[in-house]
Design an enzyme around this catalytic site. Structure first.
Site, mmCIF file in Angstrom:
data_model
loop_
_atom_site.group_PDB
_atom_site.id
_atom_site.type_symbol
_atom_site.label_atom_id
_atom_site.label_comp_id
_atom_site.label_asym_id
_atom_site.label_seq_id
_atom_site.Cartn_x
_atom_site.Cartn_y
_atom_site.Cartn_z
ATOM 1 N N CYS A 107 0.068 3.854 10.447
ATOM 2 C CA CYS A 107 0.663 4.643 9.799
ATOM 3 C C CYS A 107 1.296 5.856 10.586
ATOM 4 C CB CYS A 107 -0.262 5.373 8.711
ATOM 5 S SG CYS A 107 0.308 6.942 7.896
ATOM 6 N N SER B 241 0.756 -1.186 0.088
ATOM 7 C CA SER B 241 -0.069 -0.046 -0.044
ATOM 8 C C SER B 241 0.923 1.194 -0.138
ATOM 9 C CB SER B 241 -0.888 -0.077 1.149
ATOM 10 O OG SER B 241 -1.610 1.109 1.321
#
Lengths: 305, 276
Positions: free
Chosen positions: A129, A21
Site C-alpha cells: 500500500c 481489495s
C-alpha cells in the site's frame, strides 16, 4: 459451454474474476446491485490490527485513463472485521479473501492466526500500500523482509497465502521469487503505481497526502509486463490486476500468465462491471472456440530474433 | 456458466441508466440545467440526492438533482461549469444520451417538520429547489433564502418565486432584497417569523455559508441539515475517497471522529455531525 473455472493453487474459483481489495468494501453495497455469487471471489478492504481513520481529503485525483487514490487504509480493524463483516462475506456464495495490512511482521502474524480458524478461503497479504507512511510498502520493496514476513505468516496458518506485490520496486520478479521461496501459494500483481497530481495554480499537490496510487487502464501495460515477467520467474500461480475493464483485458492477463484476475477501478466507473466482464469473457471464448479458459494461461509467446 | 442471457439472472438492480437529453438551458454565465428522460430515476429520486454522470473524462461527475417530473418521467440536473467534464456536459444537445448512475446519497429529511426553511448559496440553490417541490407535494409550509454574489450572478430566481413559498434573496453587492450573505438574510427572516417548534433549516452552498447557517440554527435551537461536497469516484460507498470528517451522534460513540462517506452517509448530514 465454456468452462470458466480456474485454479489458484488448491483453491478452485468458479470463474477467474475477483473483486480487488479497496474497491468493493465488504460486499454489502454491491449486493444490492447483483448476486455476489456471480463472482469468482471478493477481496476484502485491507484490514489492519486497529481501526484506521485513513488520510485527510482530498483522497482522489483523476488522471488520463485512471485515477490516483490516497485513501490510506481506512478500515474498521480486525476485531470489527471478524465480528461485523466476515459473516456477511462468508455467506455471499463466492470465495472470501481477507486482505491484511500491517506495519510490522507481528501485525501480519497476529491477524493471520486469528483468521486461520475462520471462514476465509485465502489471505491476501497487502505488502504494497503506497498510502501508509510506514510498513507495508517498505516490506514489499525488500526481498529479504518480504521473505521473512511470509515465512513467519506461513507458520501460523494453513490458509492459502496470496502475496500482493507492489510494482514500485526495481525488480518485481525478485519479490515474486522471494514470496514463492517463503511459502506463498500465489502472488497478486500489481498494486497501484505511486503517482503525483499537481495543482499549479495553488502550487500544491491535489491529494492532501501528496502522493497516491495510480490505477485504471493507464497502468495495464505495466501490469501486463510484470505478470508476464513474473510468470517466467516462478511456478506458483499469479493473480493479475491492473486496469482491467473488459473481457478482452482479462484474456490478455491470462495469456500473459495470470490464473485469475481482479478488477478494481472498473467497478468504480460501472457498478455492474463484474458480471458484465464475466459475460464478455465467456462470449469471447465461445466465439474463439476455446473450451476452457485455463488452457490459455501463460500461452504468450515472445518474438525472438 | 454464463451465456448471453444469464447475466440478467444475476443483476438485481443496475443503478445505471441511459437517458436522452430533452433540454439544455443556460441559466447564468457558468451554470445550466439539463433535463433528461429517465422515468425510473424520476420516481426514485429524493431531494438532496445526486447522480454520477459519465462525461468525456475518466471518472463520472456527481451532479445534484434539482427537480423531477414523475408524470413525464423527466429529471432536471443543475450544473456549474468548473472543468473539462462539466464543460462537455454543458455542450450536450437534445437527443444526446447520458449514462446516469443513481439516485445516490442520503438526502434531506422533510418528514416530521411543519416548516422547512431552505438556505442556499450560489449553486446550492439547485438541490434546495427540489426540496421546495417536495414541500408543495407534501403540504409542508416552507420558505426559501437564496444568496448570491450579485443580482447579475443570480440563478433560479423566477423559479423560486413561482415555487409557492416565501422567498428572500440576498446578495453581497446589496442589489437584491438583503445586502449580505444567506446566513444574514436567514437571521433577519427568523426574527420576523412567529415561533414554530417543528421547523428545520436545510442548507446547501459554500462551506463557510453553511457553517454560519449551522451556528445560527444551533443558537436558535432549530434542527439543521447541511449538504457537504467532496471529490468522488464511485459514488456508491465502496472506494472511500469522498471522506468527510464528521462526529458520530450515536449514543455509544458520542463525538467520535469518523471519516464518513459523503456519497452514501451524506451528502446531507445533521449540522451537529459536521466537523467544520
Amino acid at each position: 459451454m465454456v468452462n470458466m473455472a480456474v485454479q489458484v493453487a488448491d483453491l478452485t474459483l468458479k470463474n477467474p474474476l475477483l473483486a480487488a481489495s479497496g474497491t468493493f468494501a465488504f460486499g454489502r453495497e454491491m449486493a444490492c446491485f447483483y448476486d455476489l455469487a456471480a463472482l469468482g471471489g471478493i477481496c476484502s478492504k485491507g484490514i489492519t490490527p486497529n481501526p484506521r481513520l485513513g488520510n485527510d481529503s482530498p483522497r482522489v485525483a483523476e488522471t488520463a485513463s485512471g485515477m490516483l487514490n490516497s485513501v490510506g487504509l481506512q478500515n474498521p480493524g480486525i476485531d470489527a472485521f471478524i465480528r461485523d463483516e466476515l459473516p456477511f462475506m462468508a455467506q455471499s456464495g463466492t470465495r472470501t479473501i481477507a486482505n491484511i495490512a500491517g506495519t510490522s511482521i507481528e501485525d501480519y502474524t497476529m491477524m493471520a492466526s486469528r483468521l486461520d480458524k475462520l471462514p476465509v478461503d485465502a489471505i491476501e497479504l497487502n505488502l504494497s500500500c503506497p498510502n501508509v507512511s510506514t510498513g507495508c510498502m517498505l516490506i514489499g520493496s525488500d526481498a529479504s523482509q518480504l521473505g521473512l514476513l511470509i515465512r513467519e505468516v506461513r507458520q501460523v496458518t494453513a490458509k492459502p497465502l496470496w502475496a500482493k506485490l507492489t510494482p514500485n520496486v526495481t525488480s518485481i520478479s525478485e519479490m515474486a521469487v522471494a514470496a514463492e521461496d517463503a511459502g506463498a501459494d500465489a502472488v497478486v500483481l500489481i498494486n497501484t503505481l505511486l503517482g503525483l497530481a499537481v495543482d499549479w495554480k495553488s502550487r500544491r499537490p491535489v491529494l492532501r497526502n501528496n502522493t497516491g496510487g495510480l490505477s485504471g487502464p493507464a497502468i495495464k501495460p505495466v501490469a501486463l509486463r510484470m505478470v508476464s515477467e513474473v510468470f517466467q520467474s516462478i511456478s506458483i500461480p499469479i493473480v493479475g490486476v491492473g486496469g482491467i475493464m473488459t473481457g478482452e483485458d482479462v484474456l490478455e492477463f491470462v495469456v500473459a500468465g495470470a490464473s485469475a484476475v481482479q478488477i478494481g477501478t472498473a467497478t468504480l466507473i460501472s457498478p455492474c462491471a463484474g458480471p458484465e466482464i464475466i459475460r464478455q469473457v465467456a462470449a469471447l471464448l465461445g466465439e474463439a472456440g476455446i473450451e476452457s479458459l485455463s488452457e490459455l494461461t501463460g500461452s504468450l509467446e515472445y518474438w525472438t530474433r | 456458466m454464463p451465456d448471453d442471457n444469464s447475466i440478467n439472472d444475476v443483476i438485481l438492480h443496475d443503478p445505471v441508466c441511459l437517458a436522452p437529453v430533452v433540454e439544455n438551458k443556460q441559466l447564468g454565465s457558468q451554470t445550466f440545467q439539463l433535463t433528461v428522460a429517465a422515468s425510473a430515476l424520476a420516481d426514485a429520486a429524493q431531494p438532496g440526492q445526486f447522480v454520477n454522470v459519465t462525461v468525456n473524462q475518466f471518472l463520472r461527475r456527481p451532479i445534484g438533482i434539482m427537480a423531477v417530473d414523475r408524470d413525464q418521467g423527466l429529471v432536471r440536473l443543475g450544473v456549474r461549469i468548473q472543468g473539462k467534464g462539466s464543460l462537455w456536459l454543458s455542450q450536450r444537445r437534445p437527443g444526446d444520451q447520458l449514462s446516469l448512475l443513481g439516485p445516490l446519497g442520503h438526502g434531506f429529511t422533510l418528514d416530521g417538520y411543519e416548516q422547512i426553511i431552505t438556505v442556499g448559496g450560489g449553486t446550492g440553490v439547485f438541490p434546495l429547489y427540489f426540496v421546495q417541490q417536495i414541500c408543495r407535494e407534501k403540504g409542508i409550509d416552507s420558505l426559501a433564502v437564496c444568496g448570491y454574489r450579485s443580482q447579475s450572478e443570480s440563478i433560479l430566481t423566477e423559479e423560486y418565486e413561482a415555487a409557492g413559498c416565501q422567498v428572500l434573496f440576498a446578495s453581497d453587492e446589496g442589489d437584491m432584497d438583503v445586502k449580505g450573505h444567506a446566513a444574514l438574510a436567514l437571521a433577519q427572516l427568523l426574527r420576523q417569523l412567529p415561533p414554530q417548534p417543528r421547523r428545520a433549516i436545510l442548507t446547501c452552498g459554500p462551506k463557510p455559508m453553511m457553517q454560519a447557517v449551522a451556528q445560527l440554527a444551533a443558537s436558535e435551537k432549530i434542527d439543521c441539515q447541511v449538504s457537504l461536497e467532496e471529490r468522488m469516484a464511485c459514488g456508491i460507498g465502496v472506494c472511500l475517497v469522498c471522506a468527510c470528517k464528521t462526529k458520530s451522534l450515536a449514543a455509544q460513540k458520542q463525538g467520535q471522529l469518523i471519516h464518513a462517506r459523503c456519497c452514501v452517509d451524506g451528502p446531507v448530514f445533521q449540522a451537529g455531525e459536521v466537523i467544520w
